[in-house]
Design an enzyme around this catalytic site. Sequence first.
Site, short mmCIF file in Angstrom:
data_model
loop_
_atom_site.label_atom_id
_atom_site.label_comp_id
_atom_site.label_asym_id
_atom_site.label_seq_id
_atom_site.Cartn_x
_atom_site.Cartn_y
_atom_site.Cartn_z
N ASP A 149 0.86 -1.17 0.00
CA ASP A 149 0.00 0.00 0.00
C ASP A 149 0.91 1.23 0.00
O ASP A 149 1.76 1.35 0.87
CB ASP A 149 -0.86 -0.03 1.28
CG ASP A 149 -2.24 0.53 1.04
OD1 ASP A 149 -2.32 1.62 0.46
OD2 ASP A 149 -3.21 -0.11 1.46
N ASP A 167 -2.93 4.70 -2.17
CA ASP A 167 -3.92 5.15 -1.21
C ASP A 167 -4.33 6.59 -1.41
O ASP A 167 -3.47 7.48 -1.52
CB ASP A 167 -3.31 4.99 0.20
CG ASP A 167 -4.29 5.37 1.29
OD1 ASP A 167 -5.26 4.63 1.48
OD2 ASP A 167 -4.11 6.43 1.94
N GLU A 203 -6.46 4.08 -5.82
CA GLU A 203 -7.70 4.34 -5.10
C GLU A 203 -8.12 5.74 -5.51
O GLU A 203 -7.70 6.74 -4.93
CB GLU A 203 -7.49 4.28 -3.58
CG GLU A 203 -8.83 4.34 -2.84
CD GLU A 203 -8.72 4.75 -1.37
OE1 GLU A 203 -9.64 4.45 -0.61
OE2 GLU A 203 -7.74 5.39 -0.99
N HIS A 238 -11.29 -2.95 3.07
CA HIS A 238 -11.13 -2.70 4.51
C HIS A 238 -11.80 -1.43 5.00
O HIS A 238 -11.77 -1.15 6.19
CB HIS A 238 -9.64 -2.66 4.84
CG HIS A 238 -8.98 -1.46 4.22
ND1 HIS A 238 -8.84 -1.32 2.85
CD2 HIS A 238 -8.49 -0.32 4.76
CE1 HIS A 238 -8.27 -0.15 2.60
NE2 HIS A 238 -8.04 0.48 3.73
N ASP A 239 -12.34 -0.63 4.09
CA ASP A 239 -13.03 0.61 4.48
C ASP A 239 -14.54 0.47 4.41
O ASP A 239 -15.26 1.43 4.72
CB ASP A 239 -12.65 1.75 3.52
CG ASP A 239 -11.22 2.20 3.66
OD1 ASP A 239 -10.66 2.07 4.77
OD2 ASP A 239 -10.66 2.69 2.65
O1 TEU Z 1 -9.12 5.74 2.18
C1 TEU Z 1 -9.34 6.94 1.51
C2 TEU Z 1 -10.65 7.50 1.66
O2 TEU Z 1 -10.88 8.56 1.12
C3 TEU Z 1 -11.66 6.80 2.50
O3 TEU Z 1 -11.73 7.43 3.71
C4 TEU Z 1 -12.97 6.81 1.80
O4 TEU Z 1 -13.41 8.12 1.60
C5 TEU Z 1 -13.99 6.10 2.60
O5 TEU Z 1 -13.49 4.89 3.06
C6 TEU Z 1 -15.20 5.82 1.73
O6 TEU Z 1 -16.11 5.06 2.44
C7 TEU Z 1 -7.80 5.36 2.32
C8 TEU Z 1 -7.68 4.06 3.06
O7 TEU Z 1 -8.29 3.04 2.31
C9 TEU Z 1 -8.24 4.20 4.43
O8 TEU Z 1 -8.22 3.01 5.14
C10 TEU Z 1 -7.43 5.26 5.15
O9 TEU Z 1 -8.01 5.52 6.40
C11 TEU Z 1 -7.35 6.55 4.35
O10 TEU Z 1 -7.05 6.34 2.99
C12 TEU Z 1 -6.26 7.42 4.89
O11 TEU Z 1 -5.01 6.89 4.57
#
Ligand code: TEU
Length: 558
Positions: free
Chosen positions: A98, A201, A258, A330-331
């Site tokens: 990542d 990311d 992403e 994971h989000d």
């Molecule tokens: O996520 C980026 C992000 O913009 C997310 O917060 C997204 O808006 C949200 O999940 C949508 O439901 C990335 C990573 O995947 C996340 O785990 C991190 O917390 C974030 O970046 C910060 O690095």
Amino acid sequence: MQKKWWHEKTAYQIYPKSFYDSNGDGIGDLPGIIGKLDELKELGVDIIWLSPIYVSPLADEGYDIADYRNIDPRFGTMEDMKHLLDEAHARGMYILMDLVVNHCSDEHEWFRKACEDPDGQYGKYFYIETVKPGEKLPCNWRSYFGGPVWEKLPGHEDKYYLHVFHKKQPDLNWENPKLREEVYNMVNWWLDQGLDGFRLDAIINIKKALPFKDYPADRDDGLCSIHRQLEEAHGVGLFLGELRDRTFLPHNAFTVGEVFNEKPEELPDFIGDQGYFSSMYDFEETIFGQSPMGWHENVDITPDDYKACVFKTQKKIAEVGFISNIIENHDEPRGVCHYIPEGDLSLTSKKMLATVYFLLRGLPWIYQGQEIGMENLPVSDIGEVDDISSHDAYQVALDAGCTKEEALHLIEKYGRDNARTPYQWNGSAQAGFTTGTPWLRVNPNYHRINLEAQKQDPDSLYQYYRRLIALRKSAEYKDALVYGTLVPYNEEEHNLMAYERIGEQHRMLIIANFQKEARSVQLPAGEAVVVLTNAKEAQIRDGAIALAGYQAVVLEIK
Ligand code: TEU
Ligand code: CA
């Protein structure tokens, strides 16, 4: 579109902290992953993305990096990482890390030095602004995790630094060529170790709308959504192109972005033949129904909405590039809980969802546990919750007048812990994830849902995923299922999701009855042969196919 080695592959996301704990400290680790490579191979996985394992205080579970060139001791050592690369490569598998370079951790050496000397070299790696007492902050943006994006710089009464995510994640200043150089060196250093590529990311955030300014407030807190400035932040392509040319291209690395908020005309720049990335995720359905006001105003996604989102992406990408298809990460909440209407969750409906998304045009991704149908996590108290964004959303919901029960229910629906519970290996204590106490509680349903049981059951979701993976890769059908064009079928029909994949030799039709009621679907002219279905049988009579509730079928039309 040029053919690429990875088009026929299957990709898998590992969330290392929750995958497998090899030493009983309750935290998943690299030796744990190495020990499970054969499991993944058996499933049919080729490309593995690891969520962050670098040195980190884990304020945002590793998305806050304190040292980009070392492994956090909780996850293992650099030796373990090299071992993982070797073991993966020996099996014909690829490893992606990542790449989190929109921000680092406030415990990174760069930030420490910036605090010591905000006007020096490292101060310029960040966005630091002087705000005299009584003056207002440089802008009123709300961070992704709530509250203003400005935080007082430790040791300085009149200086603030920017963080679009958590205050422990100071944003790196990509406008500074020295910072970009540091990033490129680090990326090349990893690729030189034999790493195969990266998932990028939050990459769209590296470009800010400058100079900082306020936008109209969109909530009572006087702040405005961070997305507002993103709309006006032009020129991210200059950074991304440079990153590609200096690092990924010379190493022939595989990358997946992403990317949120890209403009349609930018697609070829992002994932065309000469794009910034090899691929990027389709988030059209992921973000559907999300309200800028908070989780309490989110709208449920229906099967028809899901279909509309997916086809929208498929049409706009068409032959431009290869999108990456997911139902969860994971989000996000577990895909089966999110996309299958409440009350209709079953083995059959889970297989149906697997079928429709997996055979779309693009690279299919599986998030750990998805292949065994892991589900969302019940929450009875906010004290049980780890995810920082859930804590913010909880407060926002309470402030908006939700009861505690309602706010907890929102976390059960949308919280990030849902996907982060330990992998359910078997029916023994802690689902076989650890011999110790897991860092996050195991989903209590592990007796019913676990890998060991599903490996023994020919009818399980796991076995179904294996068949899907093998089918897509098969020498016979890949011309259609990997490379074929996608044409929606009976697109307007309510609760039906169907599409053709048309290749040079084969014409496939995928039909999913996205409802509990049975139905019959008229087939196109020609002989229809059932190649895969999630039900006992599929009856074809007089040119129509009879489908049970949530039945999916893959047909070859001759
Ligand atoms: O996520 C980026 C992000 O913009 C997310 O917060 C997204 O808006 C949200 O999940 C949508 O439901 C990335 C990573 O995947 C996340 O785990 C991190 O917390 C974030 O970046 C910060 O690095
Ligand atoms: Ca461990």
